[in-house]
Design a protein around this motif. Structure first.
Motif, PDB file in Angstrom:
ATOM      1  N   ALA A  40      16.340   3.850 -50.338  1.00 47.75           N
ATOM      2  CA  ALA A  40      17.764   3.594 -50.549  1.00 47.75           C
ATOM      3  C   ALA A  40      18.509   4.909 -50.718  1.00 47.75           C
ATOM      4  O   ALA A  40      19.573   5.125 -50.131  1.00 47.75           O
ATOM      5  CB  ALA A  40      17.969   2.698 -51.773  1.00 47.75           C
ATOM      6  N   ASP A  41      17.903   5.809 -51.485  1.00 54.73           N
ATOM      7  CA  ASP A  41      18.531   7.097 -51.731  1.00 54.73           C
ATOM      8  C   ASP A  41      18.692   7.871 -50.425  1.00 54.73           C
ATOM      9  O   ASP A  41      19.739   8.450 -50.148  1.00 54.73           O
ATOM     10  CB  ASP A  41      17.658   7.885 -52.715  1.00 54.73           C
ATOM     11  N   LEU A  43      18.692   6.610 -47.287  1.00 55.87           N
ATOM     12  CA  LEU A  43      19.521   5.934 -46.285  1.00 55.87           C
ATOM     13  C   LEU A  43      20.987   5.846 -46.676  1.00 55.87           C
ATOM     14  O   LEU A  43      21.870   6.007 -45.843  1.00 55.87           O
ATOM     15  CB  LEU A  43      18.995   4.512 -46.051  1.00 55.87           C
ATOM     16  N   PHE A  44      21.249   5.559 -47.954  1.00 55.33           N
ATOM     17  CA  PHE A  44      22.605   5.150 -48.326  1.00 55.33           C
ATOM     18  C   PHE A  44      23.307   6.057 -49.331  1.00 55.33           C
ATOM     19  O   PHE A  44      24.522   6.201 -49.285  1.00 55.33           O
ATOM     20  CB  PHE A  44      22.579   3.730 -48.907  1.00 55.33           C
ATOM     21  N   TYR A  45      22.563   6.614 -50.282  1.00 54.05           N
ATOM     22  CA  TYR A  45      23.216   7.353 -51.361  1.00 54.05           C
ATOM     23  C   TYR A  45      23.643   8.731 -50.873  1.00 54.05           C
ATOM     24  O   TYR A  45      22.896   9.413 -50.187  1.00 54.05           O
ATOM     25  CB  TYR A  45      22.290   7.464 -52.587  1.00 54.05           C
ATOM     26  N   ARG A  46      24.858   9.124 -51.231  1.00 52.72           N
ATOM     27  CA  ARG A  46      25.402  10.407 -50.792  1.00 52.72           C
ATOM     28  C   ARG A  46      26.018  11.144 -51.976  1.00 52.72           C
ATOM     29  O   ARG A  46      26.467  10.512 -52.942  1.00 52.72           O
ATOM     30  CB  ARG A  46      26.478  10.184 -49.714  1.00 52.72           C
ATOM     31  N   THR A  47      26.058  12.482 -51.859  1.00 48.23           N
ATOM     32  CA  THR A  47      26.629  13.270 -52.948  1.00 48.23           C
ATOM     33  C   THR A  47      28.144  13.097 -53.005  1.00 48.23           C
ATOM     34  O   THR A  47      28.732  13.024 -54.082  1.00 48.23           O
ATOM     35  CB  THR A  47      26.260  14.756 -52.756  1.00 48.23           C
ATOM     36  N   ASN A  48      28.781  13.048 -51.844  1.00 45.05           N
ATOM     37  CA  ASN A  48      30.211  12.781 -51.738  1.00 45.05           C
ATOM     38  C   ASN A  48      31.045  13.614 -52.713  1.00 45.05           C
ATOM     39  O   ASN A  48      31.806  13.064 -53.509  1.00 45.05           O
ATOM     40  CB  ASN A  48      30.455  11.278 -51.986  1.00 45.05           C
TER      41      ASN A  48
ATOM     42  N   ARG B 249      24.375   8.848 -58.695  1.00 49.75           N
ATOM     43  CA  ARG B 249      25.064   8.893 -57.404  1.00 49.75           C
ATOM     44  C   ARG B 249      25.342   7.476 -56.919  1.00 49.75           C
ATOM     45  O   ARG B 249      24.736   6.523 -57.401  1.00 49.75           O
ATOM     46  CB  ARG B 249      24.213   9.611 -56.358  1.00 49.75           C
ATOM     47  N   LEU B 250      26.219   7.359 -55.949  1.00 46.30           N
ATOM     48  CA  LEU B 250      26.550   6.045 -55.387  1.00 46.30           C
ATOM     49  C   LEU B 250      26.420   6.089 -53.864  1.00 46.30           C
ATOM     50  O   LEU B 250      26.534   7.148 -53.261  1.00 46.30           O
ATOM     51  CB  LEU B 250      27.994   5.667 -55.764  1.00 46.30           C
ATOM     52  N   PRO B 251      26.208   4.931 -53.237  1.00 50.22           N
ATOM     53  CA  PRO B 251      26.106   4.911 -51.766  1.00 50.22           C
ATOM     54  C   PRO B 251      27.495   4.894 -51.119  1.00 50.22           C
ATOM     55  O   PRO B 251      27.795   4.032 -50.295  1.00 50.22           O
ATOM     56  CB  PRO B 251      25.335   3.613 -51.498  1.00 50.22           C
ATOM     57  N   ILE B 252      28.324   5.838 -51.534  1.00 45.89           N
ATOM     58  CA  ILE B 252      29.738   5.816 -51.127  1.00 45.89           C
ATOM     59  C   ILE B 252      30.103   7.134 -50.469  1.00 45.89           C
ATOM     60  O   ILE B 252      29.643   8.189 -50.878  1.00 45.89           O
ATOM     61  CB  ILE B 252      30.625   5.591 -52.369  1.00 45.89           C
ATOM     62  N   TYR B 302      39.052  14.129 -49.787  1.00 43.19           N
ATOM     63  CA  TYR B 302      39.749  13.734 -51.009  1.00 43.19           C
ATOM     64  C   TYR B 302      41.219  14.172 -50.933  1.00 43.19           C
ATOM     65  O   TYR B 302      41.882  14.280 -51.945  1.00 43.19           O
ATOM     66  CB  TYR B 302      39.089  14.382 -52.233  1.00 43.19           C
ATOM     67  N   HIS B 342      28.102   1.478 -46.631  1.00 40.63           N
ATOM     68  CA  HIS B 342      27.545   1.240 -45.299  1.00 40.63           C
ATOM     69  C   HIS B 342      27.750  -0.178 -44.801  1.00 40.63           C
ATOM     70  O   HIS B 342      27.836  -0.401 -43.607  1.00 40.63           O
ATOM     71  CB  HIS B 342      26.053   1.582 -45.294  1.00 40.63           C
ATOM     72  N   PHE B 398      21.259  -2.198 -52.239  1.00 42.75           N
ATOM     73  CA  PHE B 398      20.882  -1.083 -51.365  1.00 42.75           C
ATOM     74  C   PHE B 398      19.395  -0.779 -51.499  1.00 42.75           C
ATOM     75  O   PHE B 398      18.793  -0.209 -50.602  1.00 42.75           O
ATOM     76  CB  PHE B 398      21.732   0.149 -51.678  1.00 42.75           C
TER      77      PHE B 398
END
Lengths: 93, 414
Positions: A40-41, A43-48, B249-252, B302, B342, B398
């Motif tokens: 999951a980390d 594939l999907f999680y991002r630092t953003n 962290r988040l999947p964002i 941002y 996603h 996720f």
């Protein structure tokens, strides 16, 4: 509007490029040892981050090659352009 | 709280409009609260309101870094619809639509909800098949929808380009879709929450969390520390920043989504039209302005500005649909920072930190979900368990792989 200095073609307009998202994400492995949370980390999680972001770009309507840039996500200033396999540049404040 | 009515309007008119009370108090933070909501946009304000009204929590604070409704709530294009594919999504957005329909009278605040219908066009055979599939899914999920051929679409939407670059050969109408005054949604919820005792604290930036043993104990703000063990965050594009403060962290990914407003004109368009080929959608506000938007600026951002290529594409798409609008002058352009996940399905519920709850991942479509997002986050904060409508929207999906892939299923443009 971004002006991106392609390492092979020189400065070109944002129109010609496509952003491929966060760079330096390594695929975990071997697969049989990777837990669901790690997948999951990956594939999907991002630092953003709000600030400097290391990201991949493709010169889609140019040389068709990928490269990395360091760009600030608030003012879009590009501080480094480097190859796909190069190490991360020194972070800037 | 003074109730607004024809009588209060008349009385204030006769006394020179001098006796209006502020719609909400300008509160200062106390040392502790039973529940804290971070983010004074629609979702945060609705959460605070439903915490007080449905769950009886009165010792609640809402923290906003700037002013309420100054983020995406005041920056979106105000479209309300529920044309999704999966049952979980349709149920949820239909619930939001239902709450919107009764919101003006519930809040005693005119949110100017206008059920003008929303059209989604099809430009080719594959588009028609997508619309049919979408119509079937909506009907099966109990959302009213109509399918019309190109001729009927042109008859119902006068002014639509008869010979566009992307021909219109069918259209899907959701008659219950509409628009609402976005500022009024924020102000109405703020006034309603304030009347029930919620402290709405503006100019109060969250700087960090007090976390001990994996549990949240309080929040550090620019106006002092606040002790609280139940905190909800509804900060849209800044969710990753807030998560970083809490150590996860988040999947964002955050992107800029632009919107545009023209000078006001006489009524020319009485519905909302979306053209999938260009990703452009347009409606006309009650003031007469054309309100339209297009695709995301497809790199993380941002910056609440947006860049030229997306602007150019949106304007070109609008003119392809309605060539006569090429002579209309644009008044304003701006961007909001949207929190894209996603599968284009929101994240509602628990975070990796106990007592800290999430309301994020709305992507480009948070406005239409405001009442339901607030309702479900309030339920989560008050009871510690997810609301049945939002149970499938957990962050854990996720990891488990139980994604609700609306990004592919309902053709969301990002």
């Amino acid at each position: 509007m971004l002006l991106i200095d392609c390492p092979w073609c020189g400065p070109r307009s944002e129109h010609e490029f496509r952003c491929g998202g966060e760079s330096h994400i390594a695929r975990p492995g071997p697969p049989e040892n990777v837990a669901d949370g790690e997948w999951a980390d990956y594939l999907f999680y991002r630092t953003n981050p709000k600030g400097e972001h290391l990201e991949r770009w493709l010169h889609r309507f140019g040389c068709g090659r990928w490269f990395n840039i360091a760009r600030n996500t608030v003012d879009h200033r590009i501080t480094a352009i480097y190859g796909m396999t190069d190490p991360k540049p020194e972070p800037r404040a | 709280m003074t109730r607004y009515s024809a009588w209060s309007l008349l009385r204030a008119g006769l006394s020179g409009q001098k006796n209006w009370a502020p719609a909400w108090r300008d509160a200062s933070p106390k040392a502790g609260y039973d529940a804290v909501v971070i983010g004074g946009g629609g979702h945060g304000l609705a959460t605070a309101y439903y915490l007080a009204r449905v769950h009886g929590l009165r010792n609640v604070a809402l923290l906003e870094r700037g002013w309420i409704g100054g983020g995406n709530t005041g920056r979106n294009t105000t479209v309300i619809r529920s044309n999704y594919f999966f049952p979980e999504s349709t149920r949820f957005y239909d619930f939001a639509l239902g709450l919107y329909e009764g919101l003006s009278s519930e809040l005693n605040y005119n949110i100017m909800f206008s059920r003008r219908g929303m059209w989604m066009l099809a430009h080719d055979r594959h588009g028609v098949e997508m619309l049919r599939r979408s119509a079937n899914a909506m009907l099966r999920n109990g959302a009213a929808v109509e399918m019309h051929d190109g001729e009927e679409v042109r008859r119902r939407i006068p002014g639509l380009n008869p010979d566009p670059r992307f021909p219109v050969i069918a259209g899907l109408l959701q008659p219950r879709g509409g628009t609402a005054r976005h500022d009024a949604v924020a102000w109405g919820y703020a006034r309603g929450a304030d009347a029930l005792g919620v402290d709405i604290i503006q100019n109060c930036e969250v700087l960090g969390f007090d976390i001990a043993g994996g549990r949240v104990r309080g929040v550090k703000t620019s106006r002092g520390d606040i002790a609280c063990d139940r905190i909800g965050m509804a900060v849209a594009g800044h969710s990753s920043v807030m998560a970083q403060l809490a150590g996860f962290r988040l999947p964002i990914t955050s992107y800029a989504l632009q919107a545009f407003v023209s000078e006001p004109m006489k009524p020319v368009l009485d519905t909302i039209v979306l053209a999938p080929a260009t990703g452009v959608y347009v409606s006309q506000s009650d003031k007469g302005e054309l309100v339209f938007g297009g695709a995301l600026d497809l790199f993380p951002s941002y910056a609440q500005r947006g860049s030229l290529p997306a602007l150019e594409q949106a304007v070109a798409g609008l003119i392809d649909m309605f060539p006569q609008f090429s002579r209309v002058r644009m008044l304003r352009q701006w961007a909001g920072i949207v929190d894209v996940v996603h599968d284009s399905t929101p994240i509602l519920g628990e975070s990796p930190v106990d007592g800290l709850y999430l309301n994020c991942g709305w992507g480009t479509g948070g406005f239409k979900a405001i009442p339901a997002g607030g309702y479900c986050l309030a339920h989560q904060i008050a009871t510690g368990t997810p609301h049945p409508l939002a149970a499938a929207f957990s962050l854990d999906r996720f990891r488990t792989g139980a994604l609700i892939d609306e990004a592919a299923a309902s053709g969301i443009a990002h």
